[in-house]
Write an enzyme that holds these catalytic residues in place. Structure first.
Site, PDB file in Angstrom:
ATOM      1  N   GLU A  29     -54.432  32.550  53.264  1.00 10.78           N
ATOM      2  CA  GLU A  29     -53.482  33.162  52.328  1.00 10.78           C
ATOM      3  C   GLU A  29     -53.605  34.681  52.208  1.00 10.78           C
ATOM      4  OE1 GLU A  29     -52.716  29.333  49.418  1.00 10.78           O
ATOM      5  OE2 GLU A  29     -54.034  30.922  48.686  1.00 10.78           O
ATOM      6  N   GLU A  66     -50.814  23.717  53.148  1.00 14.90           N
ATOM      7  CA  GLU A  66     -51.398  23.284  51.883  1.00 14.90           C
ATOM      8  C   GLU A  66     -50.267  22.822  50.975  1.00 14.90           C
ATOM      9  OE1 GLU A  66     -53.947  25.948  49.733  1.00 14.90           O
ATOM     10  OE2 GLU A  66     -54.950  26.715  51.546  1.00 14.90           O
TER      11      GLU A  66
END
Length: 487
Positions: free
Chosen positions: A260, A380
């Site tokens: 991320e 995710e």
């Protein structure tokens, strides 16, 4: 043949499983008898279609028919008797392939495997996770291949490693192979967990560098060199269990540059874009065989102002990431997107979570097809038990929604290449739960949802490989099972 029985007439679940076992075996035998395929094709498909209708009345449970079918399919691998060569996952257009067969992904995250593998008292949990994941047909695990300057650190300081922790990562890789699970290995973290970019900046300051922000990680040449040195060490690691160098190991599905990445100090996205370009070239120059992805959450940025409407909020376009621009960097093999409606939309469970998920996924699948020409993996996604109004039924609905959208893309030959649940836990690791943990033994209905998706993807992969050879738009007798609306 003794396997030619009508599975739709059996009275008990056990008999249906035995029958399906036979149908799968028979279909496997057929796949090797090309000359008689046209003659037998219809009968076998009819048998299998009737058999799979039985799947719809199976009661949820940890030993349900779905999970037993998974076990059957994994034993026979839909007709491939004996082990196929364990080869690298590759990309072919907007789909993944293994041994020139389609490879759609149903997978999971368990980020802490390396740390658990360090201690013999917890190492068994690694095996448990893989065993349980394999039992519901999950084939890919995303996990951390980093721990910088923290407790049980892999990298204790720049280019200084703890060999015992490296051996723990070796174990994770070797153990995954035993269960035919492939790994996406992330190489660093945007967040402070397990060190991340903040730890690199801390090391830089200790070395006397004039650094003012954690985002200097992306721009300062010394910190870039720290990161590259670490990447070089990991990729060239020789596994002490298998004696295979990581960059040569097919167990590794892909490398991920960072979990991320964000660079909020530069909303234009130029700083992060420059870092991505440099690191992609570096990784690919050292390891051209493995796939590579960035690890992005999927936010649209300044390069596509017409797309920011799909972001969950206005802040998302100011974090320095740019979905389409970032993924157009030469050497990036597939796109990554995350889905956290409870963090981005509202911590209270509402239908808005499902509505956003549908539009978010569809936009990224379409853009991966139209602008990127590559697969997209929803790396995710999950629902936290800490959310207001949470219940397991909503979690199942949420997961089913993600799966259905991917199946629809699969049916069209689209870019929706798979998803990875956040996150799978074994029994007895509750103290690590961030709210998103799924313990399969305690979640029979969720296990069924996962196993059904795995079954469908296994069937589709094999069906496409047998009959269509990449022309997967034909009508097929198993379509009613593969793409049935009710998950």
């Amino acid at each position: 043949m003794k396997w030619l029985v009508d599975c739709s007439d059996v009275a008990h679940e056990t008999d249906t499983v035995s029958c399906l076992h036979g149908v799968v075996l028979y279909m496997g035998l057929l796949s090797t008898v090309h000359a008689t395929w046209p003659l037998m094709n219809h009968d076998v498909h009819l048998l299998a279609s009737k058999a799979f209708k039985k799947l719809q009345w199976a009661q949820p449970g940890p030993t349900s028919i779905f999970i037993r079918v998974i076990q059957t399919l994994r034993v026979y691998e839909m007709g491939d008797f004996g082990d196929e060569p364990w080869t690298m996952v590759q990309k072919k257009g907007n789909q993944f392939v293994v041994n020139d067969k389609p490879f759609y992904v149903n997978g999971f995250n368990t980020y802490w495997l390396m740390v658990f593998a360090v201690d013999q008292s917890t190492r068994g949990k690694v095996s448990e996770v893989f065993q349980q994941a394999a039992s519901v047909g999950l084939t890919v695990c995303r996990t951390w291949a980093f721990n910088d300057g923290q407790w049980r650190a892999l990298q204790k300081s720049p280019s200084v490693y703890d060999e015992e922790v490296f051996k723990a990562l070796d174990f994770v890789v070797s153990e995954a192979r035993k269960y035919k699970i492939r790994l996406i290995l992330s190489l660093s973290n945007n967040w402070e967990g397990y060190g991340g970019k903040a730890q690199y900046v801390k090391w830089g300051k200790e070395a006397g560098l004039n650094l003012t922000s954690d985002d200097d990680f992306f721009s300062h040449p010394t910190l870039r060199s720290y990161y590259k040195a670490n990447v070089k060490t990991v990729l060239n690691r020789v596994n002490t269990f298998t004696n295979i160098t990581y960059k040569e190991d097919p167990t590794i599905f892909a490398w991920e540059l960072m979990n991320e990445p964000r660079c909020t100090s530069d909303p234009t996205g130029d700083k992060l874009q420059s870092w991505i370009q440099e690191m992609v070239i570096y990784v690919k120059s050292m390891d051209p065989k493995h796939l590579l992805e960035i690890g992005l959450e999927g936010f649209y940025g300044p390069s596509t102002p017409d797309k920011v409407q799909f972001n969950p909020n206005t802040y998302a376009q100011q974090v320095g990431t740019d979905f389409i621009r970032n993924h157009q960097v030469l050497g990036v093999d597939f796109a990554s997107v995350h889905i956290y409606t409870d963090s981005w939309i509202s911590q209270s469970i509402t239908e808005a979570h499902l509505d956003f998920t549908k539009s978010w996924m569809q936009a990224h699948i379409e853009d991966s097809e139209k602008y990127l020409g590559m697969p997209v993996v929803f790396g995710e996604f999950g629902v936290s038990s800490k959310d207001n109004g949470y219940n397991s039924s909503f979690r199942d609905t949420f997961i089913s929604t993600v799966y259905k959208i991917l199946l629809n893309s699969t049916k069209k030959g689209g870019s929706g290449a798979g998803s990875l649940l956040w996150q799978l836990f074994p029994d007895g690791a509750d103290y690590m739960d961030d709210g998103y943990a799924i313990v399969l033994s305690k979640s029979p209905s969720t296990s069924n949802v996962i196993a059904l998706q795995s079954t469908r993807l296994m069937m589709f992969n094999s069906m496409c490989a047998w009959n269509c050879r990449w022309s997967c738009h034909k009508k097929h007798p198993l379509d009613a099972f593969l793409f049935h609306d009710d998950l």
